[in-house]
Structure formats: C-alpha cells, structure tokens
Design an enzyme around this catalytic site. Structure first.
Site, PDB file in Angstrom:
ATOM      1  N   GLY A 207     -10.452  -2.970   3.206  1.00 52.75           N
ATOM      2  CA  GLY A 207      -9.494  -2.981   4.314  1.00 52.75           C
ATOM      3  C   GLY A 207      -9.575  -1.683   5.094  1.00 52.75           C
ATOM      4  O   GLY A 207     -10.569  -0.955   5.042  1.00 52.75           O
TER       5      GLY A 207
ATOM      6  N   THR B 108       0.845  -1.206   0.000  1.00 52.94           N
ATOM      7  CA  THR B 108       0.000   0.000   0.000  1.00 52.94           C
ATOM      8  C   THR B 108       0.879   1.253   0.000  1.00 52.94           C
ATOM      9  O   THR B 108       2.019   1.206   0.442  1.00 52.94           O
ATOM     10  CB  THR B 108      -0.868  -0.048   1.276  1.00 52.94           C
ATOM     11  OG1 THR B 108      -1.762  -1.138   1.139  1.00 52.94           O
ATOM     12  CG2 THR B 108      -1.636   1.225   1.529  1.00 52.94           C
TER      13      THR B 108
ATOM     14  N   GLY C 101      -5.163  -5.155   7.184  1.00 50.78           N
ATOM     15  CA  GLY C 101      -6.229  -4.186   7.388  1.00 50.78           C
ATOM     16  C   GLY C 101      -7.269  -4.527   8.430  1.00 50.78           C
ATOM     17  O   GLY C 101      -7.772  -3.639   9.135  1.00 50.78           O
TER      18      GLY C 101
ATOM     19  N   ARG D  77     -14.372  -7.174  -0.313  1.00 44.66           N
ATOM     20  CA  ARG D  77     -13.693  -6.880   0.962  1.00 44.66           C
ATOM     21  C   ARG D  77     -13.075  -5.474   0.935  1.00 44.66           C
ATOM     22  O   ARG D  77     -12.446  -5.067  -0.047  1.00 44.66           O
ATOM     23  CB  ARG D  77     -12.592  -7.918   1.183  1.00 44.66           C
ATOM     24  CG  ARG D  77     -11.747  -7.690   2.435  1.00 44.66           C
ATOM     25  CD  ARG D  77     -10.431  -7.030   2.107  1.00 44.66           C
ATOM     26  NE  ARG D  77      -9.529  -6.968   3.261  1.00 44.66           N
ATOM     27  CZ  ARG D  77      -8.441  -6.206   3.298  1.00 44.66           C
ATOM     28  NH1 ARG D  77      -8.114  -5.468   2.268  1.00 44.66           N
ATOM     29  NH2 ARG D  77      -7.676  -6.191   4.364  1.00 44.66           N
TER      30      ARG D  77
HETATM   31  N1  ASP Z   1      -3.915  -2.246   4.726  1.00 44.87           N
HETATM   32  C1  ASP Z   1      -4.174  -2.734   3.418  1.00 44.87           C
HETATM   33  C2  ASP Z   1      -5.407  -3.565   3.427  1.00 44.87           C
HETATM   34  O1  ASP Z   1      -5.604  -4.336   4.334  1.00 44.87           O
HETATM   35  C3  ASP Z   1      -3.044  -3.553   2.884  1.00 44.87           C
HETATM   36  C4  ASP Z   1      -1.687  -2.940   3.057  1.00 44.87           C
HETATM   37  O2  ASP Z   1      -1.503  -1.990   3.760  1.00 44.87           O
HETATM   38  O3  ASP Z   1      -0.765  -3.432   2.439  1.00 44.87           O
HETATM   39  O4  ASP Z   1      -6.158  -3.496   2.490  1.00 44.87           O
END
Ligand code: ASP
Length: 348
Positions: free
Chosen positions: A246, A216, A270, A244
């Site tokens: 996050g 991310t 997430g 879904r």
């Molecule tokens: N936090 C993000 C999610 O769960 C993923 C990430 O930060 O890499 O969608």
C-alpha cells in the site's frame, strides 16, 4: 546640505529594510500560524475508517483511548526531554505496533493466504533521508527496521526476504510469525473469504469485500530544535494478495517530512494515496504554493481524495508547530500534544 555617510553594514541594513518592506504581505492565516511556535508538537493516528459510536462498545472505546494516551505520552516525553523528532516517532510507533488493537505489528490484518505482511516507513525532515520496508513477515517492529534501512544502508526501500535478512544482520528483533496472530483479524479474514465465495468475487478491493476498519498507525513530530519527522506502519488491507504493497511504505505517498514545511503520515485506501502522492502533495502545496498547513491538508483530504474516491485521512505538523488531522471517513483514531495542550479523539 549635510551628507549622510553610511558604512558597509549600514548600507546592508538599509537594503535589507527595503527588501523586507517590498515582500508580499502574508495572509492572516499564515501570520497566526507563524506566531505561535510551541517548544514541540506531536500527533499520532491509529487508522481511519468506518469507526462510529454505534460500532463501538464502551470497553473497546476505553481500550483504544488508553492505548492512544500511552503512545502519545511516550513520544511527548522524548520531546519534552529534548529528544529528536525521529526518536519520538520511532518510539511511539513501536508501542502502537506492539498493541494488538491496531493494524500494525502485533494486530496486523491477514492476507488472502492467511499471512501477516507488514509495511513501514520513516523520514527525517532535516536530512530528507528515509527508510522503508515492505512485506516483511518476521520482523517484530517494522518501524525499527525502516529506521535501520535509513541509518545503516545506502538504500531507501527494502522488501520481503532481503529486508528480513537485513534485519538479522543489523540485530533488529525477528520473531515467530505467530506473534502477529489475533482472533479478531483472523475472523475478519474468514468473513471476507466467505463473502467472496458466496458472491463469487476475488481480490480485497471491491467495495463489498473491503474491510473499512483500516487501523494503520502513524506519528509526526516537531522537536525543540525545530526538526520534523514522520513515520507510518501497517499490516495493509485484509485479504490482500500477490504481495500487495500500500501507500504506507511509499515515501511521498504514506509518509513525508521536510523541515522547510511539514511532516505527514497517512492512513486510508492505499491505492489512492499512492496514485495521488498524498503526503508529498501536502508538502508541495505548502512549499510551492505557500498554502497554510490547514489549507493544504484540507484540500488534499477533503477535496482531491473525495473527488477521486479515496477514503482516509492524515496527520501533519508544520515547521511552526501547527497541526492538522483531517479525514474523510467516519472516524480516525488520533491524538496530539503540545505544551499545555493535549487531546485524544476517535469520531468526527
Ligand atoms: N494505507 C494502508 C494501506 O493501504 C491501510 C490503512 O491506512 O489503514 O495499506
């Protein structure tokens, strides 16, 4: 005895002096944090996860460092020229979304069905206004759409087809979903689907099938006017299903900013960041409990999340320009800049 006569202003000054004498002494940590407010500060991340030297080739490492460097430069330039923290955050994230190395925009991971569903959010620390979008599939730069939601709609959070319609109505670039395809992310999905078949498992969140290289992107900034902003953008987690969402588009979980304390952008697993309202928790510890940025972020990432099993990290900047970049995973793509100070880092 000679009487001393004071004017109203004199009395006010005297009263202010007594009040200030009675205020609680500040911890050394807090004092140092307050003494050194730089003209501006910017911090970025490109995701946390199992990022080790062993898993990296020199070419790949150089590509990541160069991309982080360019992104940081863009945001830094906005701030140096007196631009707003919000503009710096948006511009930096647009660049990272267009870079196929990161799991946001162009390099987004694939869902179970082989689609790219993108989430993003942005928050203005001055007005506490925020904008967020979830599960969009045709918007080239989801962070731009999040900003438009904040600036041009009466809402905070739009999702799916409605969000895409809002993008069209507000001249935010839409694009053929093929734009988001990258071989590497497709391969990861195929490996995970294969692993599911052989192990007879479903869902993307079981340890055996979880893709730890999250990727991310996020940015937090303090501008010359002392205003804070935060933004985050992602493709989510490989093999996610059922639309879904996050933490990334959830204000208070993946993103939070308030000029009275700090701006925070998170990355990691997430579900945990949503459950523990991670970004807001950092703000709350500072605002309600008077913790320093370093103590608040350390507590949330290295104590609370570790105890609960939530892998990941965050970047944060406070109103005095102090920064923090803690993570409890093996690595986090990250970089920061203040006048006279600049660093780009990957590993622990
Ligand atoms: N936090 C993000 C999610 O769960 C993923 C990430 O930060 O890499 O969608």
């Amino acid at each position: 005895m000679k009487q001393i006569k004071l004017s109203t202003t004199g009395w006010l000054l005297l009263a202010a002096f007594f009040v200030s004498c009675q205020q609680q002494p500040q911890s050394n940590d807090k004092k140092t944090e307050m003494q050194q407010r730089p003209a501006y500060a910017i911090v970025i991340h490109g995701g946390a996860g199992t990022i080790t030297r062993a898993s990296m080739t020199p070419e790949k490492e150089a590509a990541y460092l160069a991309a982080l460097d360019s992104a940081l430069f863009l945001g830094e330039t906005v701030l140096q020229n007196g631009g707003t923290a919000l503009d710096a955050v948006e511009k930096t994230i647009v660049f990272l979304e267009d870079c196929p190395l990161f799991n946001a925009g162009r390099g987004a991971v694939f869902t179970h069905e082989g689609r790219n569903e993108l989430d993003a959010s942005i928050m203005d620390g001055t007005t506490q206004k925020a904008g967020a979008v979830g599960s969009v599939m045709t918007v080239k730069n989801p962070i731009r759409l999040a900003r438009a939601v904040m600036d041009k709609s009466p809402h905070v959070f739009l999702s799916g087809r409605g969000a895409e319609q809002f993008a069209i109505e507000n001249q935010i670039d839409t694009i053929d979903p093929k734009w988001f395809y990258t071989d590497e992310r497709w391969k990861t999905l195929q490996e995970m689907l294969e692993a599911e078949k052989t192990k007879g498992k479903t869902g993307s969140l079981e340890p055996e099938t979880r893709d730890y290289k999250f990727g991310t992107v996020g940015c937090v900034a303090l501008d010359k006017e002392g205003h804070l902003a935060a933004g985050t953008s992602t493709g989510g987690m490989t093999n996610k299903r059922w639309n879904r969402l996050g933490d990334t588009p959830v204000i208070g979980a993946g993103t939070y900013a308030s000029d009275d304390a700090c701006a925070v952008s998170c990355t990691g697993h997430g579900e945990f960041f949503i459950r523990y309202a991670v970004a807001h928790d950092v703000w709350a510890l500072m605002s309600y409990k008077g913790l320093s940025l370093a103590d608040a972020t350390d507590f949330v990432v290295n104590k609370k999340l570790v105890e609960k099993g939530g892998e990941g990290g965050l970047i944060a900047v406070d109103k005095n320009g102090n920064i923090a970049l803690p993570f409890n995973s093996e690595g986090m793509y990250r970089a920061y800049a203040k006048p006279g100070e600049r660093k780009i880092l990957i590993y622990k």
